[in-house]
Design an enzyme around this catalytic site. Structure first.
Site, mmCIF file in Angstrom:
data_model
loop_
_atom_site.group_PDB
_atom_site.id
_atom_site.type_symbol
_atom_site.label_atom_id
_atom_site.label_comp_id
_atom_site.label_asym_id
_atom_site.label_seq_id
_atom_site.Cartn_x
_atom_site.Cartn_y
_atom_site.Cartn_z
ATOM 1 N N GLU A 1 -3.423 8.926 4.973
ATOM 2 C CA GLU A 1 -3.642 7.667 4.169
ATOM 3 C C GLU A 1 -5.268 7.207 3.889
ATOM 4 O O GLU A 1 -5.896 7.565 4.036
ATOM 5 C CB GLU A 1 -3.206 6.694 5.149
ATOM 6 C CG GLU A 1 -3.419 5.050 4.814
ATOM 7 C CD GLU A 1 -2.638 4.208 5.462
ATOM 8 O OE1 GLU A 1 -2.873 2.962 4.952
ATOM 9 O OE2 GLU A 1 -3.294 4.212 6.769
ATOM 10 N N LYS B 1 2.941 0.073 -0.314
ATOM 11 C CA LYS B 1 2.701 0.076 1.103
ATOM 12 C C LYS B 1 3.624 -1.757 1.347
ATOM 13 O O LYS B 1 3.445 -2.358 0.940
ATOM 14 C CB LYS B 1 1.995 -0.218 1.851
ATOM 15 C CG LYS B 1 1.911 -0.054 3.435
ATOM 16 C CD LYS B 1 -0.014 0.361 4.260
ATOM 17 C CE LYS B 1 0.289 -0.033 5.430
ATOM 18 N NZ LYS B 1 -0.860 0.696 6.092
ATOM 19 N N CYS C 1 1.492 4.196 7.119
ATOM 20 C CA CYS C 1 1.072 4.273 7.615
ATOM 21 C C CYS C 1 1.932 2.632 8.439
ATOM 22 O O CYS C 1 3.036 2.876 9.444
ATOM 23 C CB CYS C 1 0.121 3.245 7.447
ATOM 24 S SG CYS C 1 -1.446 3.237 9.146
#
Length: 291
Positions: free
Chosen positions: A43, A116, A153
């Site tokens: 990431e 995300k 993540c």
């Protein structure tokens, strides 16, 4: 098609973006030399993890997806090596900012973006200061080698994310990551918990999972983080097939997705689902007020 080889990578990021992008390219090349066809980088690998602090000047790191120089370089690399690259980057979109991922196919074309969905907000991980919640929804892509799903993540802690991608036909899940020490609890390590959460995604959906974390100590203005690495590839029963420590690494594993499809169908996990009973999942408080 025949078996597909996938890779996870991890490395320490320096303050110099050009060095980080060059390091990422070298690891992609190393993975390709080992036969990898889909290669995951960590990431936000262009820079140190800047979300340790709340600094308005760091919004200058963001770039639009169109014309992004690192994405363009990774497109050339993917085309040259004939590999698929899910690439994490800090996206600027007019007045919005996203923690995003571009899926680059083996011919160098960008198949699309994922932004995300779950944005953390804790000591050392102050992402809500920088990122809008993603608006793409969960996505899967038909790449040259497999249908893949990608979270980013904090998304990896939510089974709904993995299950949604599996329901859309993802044959393998990828999670670029930046996770390490907890400044508010320096004696605690989330590493085992972090791995087990994703092993559960693999086992409950019977799809492999690839996680790429970063390594090294990074100092911010208000705290420091030590990223523990532990990148890994899990098989469809949740088993760890290969795992890194806290050093730079390239991991590979091979999967026959047609065989896995038959095994998944035969196990009955998706046959026996009861979506009609899951409406409580649409609530925040667990109270189904439509009753």
């Amino acid at each position: 098609m025949a078996a597909v080889t996938v890779a996870a990578t991890q490395f320490a990021c320096s303050p110099i973006a050009a060095e980080n992008v060059a390091r990422a390219e070298s690891l992609v090349r190393a993975a390709a030399d080992r036969g990898a066809q889909i290669i995951q980088l960590q990431e936000l690998f262009e820079t140190p993890y800047f979300c340790k602090d709340q600094r308005a000047d760091l919004f200058d790191l963001a770039r639009p997806a169109e014309g992004h120089p690192t994405l363009a370089r990774m497109q050339e690399l993917a085309r040259e090596l004939e590999v698929v690259l899910p690439v994490s980057f800090f996206e600027a979109a007019n007045n919005a900012y996203y923690n995003s991922l571009a899926v680059i196919d083996a011919d160098g074309d960008i198949l699309g973006l994922y932004r995300k969905s779950h944005i953390p907000d804790g000591v050392g991980y102050q992402e809500k200061f920088y990122f809008n919640p993603g608006d793409t929804g969960f996505r899967v892509w038909d790449t040259a080698y497999a249908r893949i799903g990608c979270g980013i993540c904090w998304d990896q802690w939510f089974p709904e994310c993995a299950r949604s991608m599996a329901l859309m036909g993802a044959e393998i899940l990828f999670y670029p990551t930046a996770i390490g020490s907890e400044p508010n609890d320096p004696d605690y390590s989330s590493a085992d918990h972090w791995q087990r959460a994703m092993q559960g995604h693999a086992a409950c959906n019977m799809v492999p999972v690839v996680a790429s974390n970063r390594i090294g100590r990074e100092d911010g203005s208000t705290c420091s983080l030590t990223f523990y690495g532990r990148s890994f590839i899990a098989g469809p029963r949740g088993e760890i097939l290969t795992e890194a420590g806290d050093q730079e690494a390239v991991l590979t594993a091979e999967f026959d997705f047609e065989t896995l499809r038959r095994q998944r169908a035969g196990w009955g996990l998706f046959r026996d689902r009861r979506p009609d009973l899951y409406t409580v999942m649409m609530t925040l408080d667990g109270q189904n007020w439509t009753e």
